[in-house]
Design a protein around this motif. Sequence first.
Motif, PDB file in Angstrom:
ATOM      1  N   PHE A 147      40.032  11.778 -34.123  1.00  0.00           N
ATOM      2  CA  PHE A 147      40.327  12.664 -35.721  1.00  0.00           C
ATOM      3  C   PHE A 147      40.884  11.633 -36.547  1.00  0.00           C
ATOM      4  CE2 PHE A 147      44.533  11.770 -34.086  1.00  0.00           C
ATOM      5  CZ  PHE A 147      45.421  11.521 -35.016  1.00  0.00           C
ATOM      6  N   ASP A 148      41.396  10.464 -36.161  1.00  0.00           N
ATOM      7  CA  ASP A 148      41.668   9.390 -37.432  1.00  0.00           C
ATOM      8  C   ASP A 148      40.547   8.243 -37.641  1.00  0.00           C
ATOM      9  OD1 ASP A 148      41.756   8.142 -34.895  1.00  0.00           O
ATOM     10  OD2 ASP A 148      43.707   7.133 -35.214  1.00  0.00           O
ATOM     11  N   ASP A 149      39.214   8.555 -37.128  1.00  0.00           N
ATOM     12  CA  ASP A 149      38.040   7.546 -37.382  1.00  0.00           C
ATOM     13  C   ASP A 149      37.624   8.493 -38.714  1.00  0.00           C
ATOM     14  OD1 ASP A 149      38.165   5.585 -35.469  1.00  0.00           O
ATOM     15  OD2 ASP A 149      37.752   7.206 -34.086  1.00  0.00           O
ATOM     16  N   MET A 150      37.751   7.752 -39.814  1.00  0.00           N
ATOM     17  CA  MET A 150      37.383   8.366 -41.025  1.00  0.00           C
ATOM     18  C   MET A 150      36.489   7.738 -41.908  1.00  0.00           C
ATOM     19  SD  MET A 150      41.094   9.819 -42.241  1.00  0.00           S
ATOM     20  CE  MET A 150      42.083  10.761 -40.930  1.00  0.00           C
ATOM     21  N   THR A 151      36.070   6.551 -41.575  1.00  0.00           N
ATOM     22  CA  THR A 151      35.399   5.517 -42.448  1.00  0.00           C
ATOM     23  C   THR A 151      34.068   6.168 -42.817  1.00  0.00           C
ATOM     24  OG1 THR A 151      36.304   3.655 -41.417  1.00  0.00           O
ATOM     25  CG2 THR A 151      34.261   3.155 -42.627  1.00  0.00           C
ATOM     26  N   LEU A 152      33.061   6.744 -42.140  1.00  0.00           N
ATOM     27  CA  LEU A 152      32.063   7.300 -42.679  1.00  0.00           C
ATOM     28  C   LEU A 152      32.167   8.383 -43.779  1.00  0.00           C
ATOM     29  CD1 LEU A 152      30.033   7.396 -39.062  1.00  0.00           C
ATOM     30  CD2 LEU A 152      29.801   5.669 -40.752  1.00  0.00           C
ATOM     31  N   GLU A 153      33.188   9.233 -43.424  1.00  0.00           N
ATOM     32  CA  GLU A 153      33.505  10.311 -44.234  1.00  0.00           C
ATOM     33  C   GLU A 153      34.061   9.853 -45.496  1.00  0.00           C
ATOM     34  OE1 GLU A 153      35.914  14.482 -44.620  1.00  0.00           O
ATOM     35  OE2 GLU A 153      35.804  13.354 -42.605  1.00  0.00           O
ATOM     36  N   GLY A 154      34.858   8.691 -45.465  1.00  0.00           N
ATOM     37  CA  GLY A 154      35.370   8.081 -46.582  1.00  0.00           C
ATOM     38  C   GLY A 154      34.242   7.329 -47.562  1.00  0.00           C
ATOM     39  N   ILE A 155      33.299   6.684 -46.750  1.00  0.00           N
ATOM     40  CA  ILE A 155      32.154   6.225 -47.686  1.00  0.00           C
ATOM     41  C   ILE A 155      31.444   7.318 -48.320  1.00  0.00           C
ATOM     42  CG2 ILE A 155      30.106   4.811 -47.326  1.00  0.00           C
ATOM     43  CD1 ILE A 155      31.438   3.184 -45.248  1.00  0.00           C
ATOM     44  N   ALA A 156      31.044   8.237 -47.675  1.00  0.00           N
ATOM     45  CA  ALA A 156      30.256   9.322 -48.277  1.00  0.00           C
ATOM     46  C   ALA A 156      31.121  10.099 -49.333  1.00  0.00           C
ATOM     47  CB  ALA A 156      30.288  10.573 -47.064  1.00  0.00           C
ATOM     48  N   ARG A 157      32.267  10.252 -49.229  1.00  0.00           N
ATOM     49  CA  ARG A 157      33.177  10.820 -50.463  1.00  0.00           C
ATOM     50  C   ARG A 157      33.096   9.822 -51.692  1.00  0.00           C
ATOM     51  NH1 ARG A 157      39.482  12.429 -50.094  1.00  0.00           N
ATOM     52  NH2 ARG A 157      38.627  13.892 -48.866  1.00  0.00           N
ATOM     53  N   ALA A 158      33.269   8.398 -51.380  1.00  0.00           N
ATOM     54  CA  ALA A 158      32.924   7.448 -52.710  1.00  0.00           C
ATOM     55  C   ALA A 158      31.802   7.563 -53.223  1.00  0.00           C
ATOM     56  CB  ALA A 158      33.248   6.091 -51.847  1.00  0.00           C
ATOM     57  N   LEU A 159      30.650   7.781 -52.461  1.00  0.00           N
ATOM     58  CA  LEU A 159      29.439   7.831 -53.013  1.00  0.00           C
ATOM     59  C   LEU A 159      28.976   9.295 -53.489  1.00  0.00           C
ATOM     60  CD1 LEU A 159      27.524   5.479 -50.289  1.00  0.00           C
ATOM     61  CD2 LEU A 159      28.684   4.769 -52.515  1.00  0.00           C
ATOM     62  N   GLY A 160      29.775  10.161 -53.196  1.00  0.00           N
ATOM     63  CA  GLY A 160      29.477  11.439 -53.687  1.00  0.00           C
ATOM     64  C   GLY A 160      28.221  12.143 -52.824  1.00  0.00           C
ATOM     65  N   LEU A 161      28.145  11.856 -51.524  1.00  0.00           N
ATOM     66  CA  LEU A 161      27.200  12.012 -50.594  1.00  0.00           C
ATOM     67  C   LEU A 161      27.660  13.150 -49.750  1.00  0.00           C
ATOM     68  CD1 LEU A 161      25.381   8.754 -50.225  1.00  0.00           C
ATOM     69  CD2 LEU A 161      24.433  10.666 -51.531  1.00  0.00           C
ATOM     70  N   PRO A 162      26.707  13.903 -49.069  1.00  0.00           N
ATOM     71  CA  PRO A 162      27.029  14.857 -47.824  1.00  0.00           C
ATOM     72  C   PRO A 162      26.928  14.123 -46.780  1.00  0.00           C
ATOM     73  CG  PRO A 162      24.837  15.531 -48.601  1.00  0.00           C
ATOM     74  CD  PRO A 162      25.454  14.363 -49.709  1.00  0.00           C
ATOM     75  N   LEU A 163      27.818  14.577 -45.614  1.00  0.00           N
ATOM     76  CA  LEU A 163      27.554  13.694 -44.224  1.00  0.00           C
ATOM     77  C   LEU A 163      26.474  14.869 -43.750  1.00  0.00           C
ATOM     78  CD1 LEU A 163      31.215  13.174 -43.431  1.00  0.00           C
ATOM     79  CD2 LEU A 163      29.356  11.492 -43.658  1.00  0.00           C
ATOM     80  N   LYS A 164      25.745  14.196 -42.859  1.00  0.00           N
ATOM     81  CA  LYS A 164      24.611  14.884 -42.235  1.00  0.00           C
ATOM     82  C   LYS A 164      24.433  14.149 -40.639  1.00  0.00           C
ATOM     83  CE  LYS A 164      21.797  17.032 -45.761  1.00  0.00           C
ATOM     84  NZ  LYS A 164      20.500  17.469 -46.142  1.00  0.00           N
ATOM     85  N   VAL A 165      24.196  14.950 -39.743  1.00  0.00           N
ATOM     86  CA  VAL A 165      23.777  14.351 -38.307  1.00  0.00           C
ATOM     87  C   VAL A 165      22.498  13.425 -38.611  1.00  0.00           C
ATOM     88  CG1 VAL A 165      23.247  14.640 -36.166  1.00  0.00           C
ATOM     89  CG2 VAL A 165      25.039  15.962 -37.091  1.00  0.00           C
ATOM     90  N   ASP A 166      22.225  12.211 -38.387  1.00  0.00           N
ATOM     91  CA  ASP A 166      21.344  11.459 -38.651  1.00  0.00           C
ATOM     92  C   ASP A 166      20.770  11.306 -37.108  1.00  0.00           C
ATOM     93  OD1 ASP A 166      19.669   9.028 -39.953  1.00  0.00           O
ATOM     94  OD2 ASP A 166      20.130   8.479 -37.977  1.00  0.00           O
ATOM     95  N   GLU A 167      19.441  11.652 -36.977  1.00  0.00           N
ATOM     96  CA  GLU A 167      18.605  11.817 -35.746  1.00  0.00           C
ATOM     97  C   GLU A 167      18.550  10.432 -35.076  1.00  0.00           C
ATOM     98  OE1 GLU A 167      17.852  14.536 -33.855  1.00  0.00           O
ATOM     99  OE2 GLU A 167      19.165  15.540 -35.539  1.00  0.00           O
ATOM    100  N   GLU A 168      18.400   9.312 -35.781  1.00  0.00           N
ATOM    101  CA  GLU A 168      18.332   8.167 -35.086  1.00  0.00           C
ATOM    102  C   GLU A 168      19.663   7.899 -34.659  1.00  0.00           C
ATOM    103  OE1 GLU A 168      16.539   4.459 -33.591  1.00  0.00           O
ATOM    104  OE2 GLU A 168      15.834   6.349 -34.154  1.00  0.00           O
ATOM    105  N   ALA A 169      20.635   8.042 -35.367  1.00  0.00           N
ATOM    106  CA  ALA A 169      22.106   7.763 -34.878  1.00  0.00           C
ATOM    107  C   ALA A 169      22.367   8.726 -33.637  1.00  0.00           C
ATOM    108  CB  ALA A 169      23.157   7.950 -35.908  1.00  0.00           C
ATOM    109  N   ARG A 170      21.869   9.994 -33.772  1.00  0.00           N
ATOM    110  CA  ARG A 170      22.068  10.664 -32.519  1.00  0.00           C
ATOM    111  C   ARG A 170      21.538  10.226 -31.336  1.00  0.00           C
ATOM    112  NH1 ARG A 170      20.039  15.075 -29.758  1.00  0.00           N
ATOM    113  NH2 ARG A 170      21.257  16.982 -29.452  1.00  0.00           N
ATOM    114  N   ARG A 171      20.141   9.756 -31.335  1.00  0.00           N
ATOM    115  CA  ARG A 171      19.460   9.091 -30.337  1.00  0.00           C
ATOM    116  C   ARG A 171      20.260   7.957 -29.513  1.00  0.00           C
ATOM    117  NH1 ARG A 171      16.487   5.059 -29.185  1.00  0.00           N
ATOM    118  NH2 ARG A 171      16.457   4.283 -31.248  1.00  0.00           N
ATOM    119  N   MET A 172      20.818   7.221 -30.504  1.00  0.00           N
ATOM    120  CA  MET A 172      21.366   5.958 -30.103  1.00  0.00           C
ATOM    121  C   MET A 172      22.770   6.361 -29.266  1.00  0.00           C
ATOM    122  SD  MET A 172      21.434   3.823 -33.319  1.00  0.00           S
ATOM    123  CE  MET A 172      20.058   3.067 -34.213  1.00  0.00           C
ATOM    124  N   VAL A 173      23.502   7.254 -29.798  1.00  0.00           N
ATOM    125  CA  VAL A 173      24.810   7.782 -29.127  1.00  0.00           C
ATOM    126  C   VAL A 173      24.387   8.405 -27.676  1.00  0.00           C
ATOM    127  CG1 VAL A 173      26.593   9.572 -29.328  1.00  0.00           C
ATOM    128  CG2 VAL A 173      26.109   8.095 -31.015  1.00  0.00           C
TER     129      VAL A 173
END
Length: 272
Positions: free
Chosen positions: A76-102
């Motif tokens: 719950f306290d891992d917030m970096t990706l959401e923080g970067i998205a907020r700074a850039l004014g971008l939505p968060l989306k599941v990235d298929e390449e990242a999903r494959r890696m995980v």
Amino acid sequence: MTCIVEIIGVGNELLIGKIANTNAQWLARMVTNLGGEVRRVVDIGDSLDEISGAVREALAREPTWLLVTGGLGPTFDDMTLEGIARALGLPLKVDEEARRMVKEKYERYQERTGEKIELTPARLKMATLPEGGTALRNPVGTAPGLMIRSGPTRIVALPGVPVEMQAIFQDVLAPLISKTVGGRYLYSKCLRSTGVMESALAPLIDIVMHDNPGVYIKSHPKEPEPLPVVEFHISMSSQSLDMSRKKVEDVAAQLTKLVLEKNGVVEEIEDG
């Protein structure tokens, strides 16, 4: 072309003194060795407001690279990706390449242990990136890194686990940063002076730096044992490794001569 780098370390543990930010130290050394220039290192807590605010402040200065470490995990306290998205004014989306890696990481773990692993929402969180970002393969751990551009700045988010951060940097970022540096080469050397106080050495450093523009000398006084001990880190970055080496060696020789004239003792030590 000057390659300017800023580093942000994310984690409450950095602010309460639980651990030192060795990631920033390692990154600064690597960037410097590649010929880049680290202008700022900041530690912040696990807070969306802090992360997004620090990213926005850095982007206003338009560095070439903004490196952010920590906060990429599934909790719950891992917030970096959401923080970067907020700074850039971008939505968060599941990235298929990242999903494959995980998914591949957990499948390998399942093969080794026989334990059935599901891609839970918490685990998918590691593959949920700011829209338009690129997932960076993590050869050691599970959480992918992130690279995304904002104007002239490339933002990179790296895991906080040192071996994972270092692996992604060496595999992906080092070659890219070398290109943005524009073919500059750093050479450095360390000396230790014994028997002369730093206050007496300061004017000698001024003389040597005046005689050798482009060469940087940093003095580090150490605990007397029992005589005064001062270490010198001498470095230069130029478009030729031979030029950097020659200038640094010339400076080391000149500085050694001046210290010896003050009845001091000088020895070369490991750069590190």
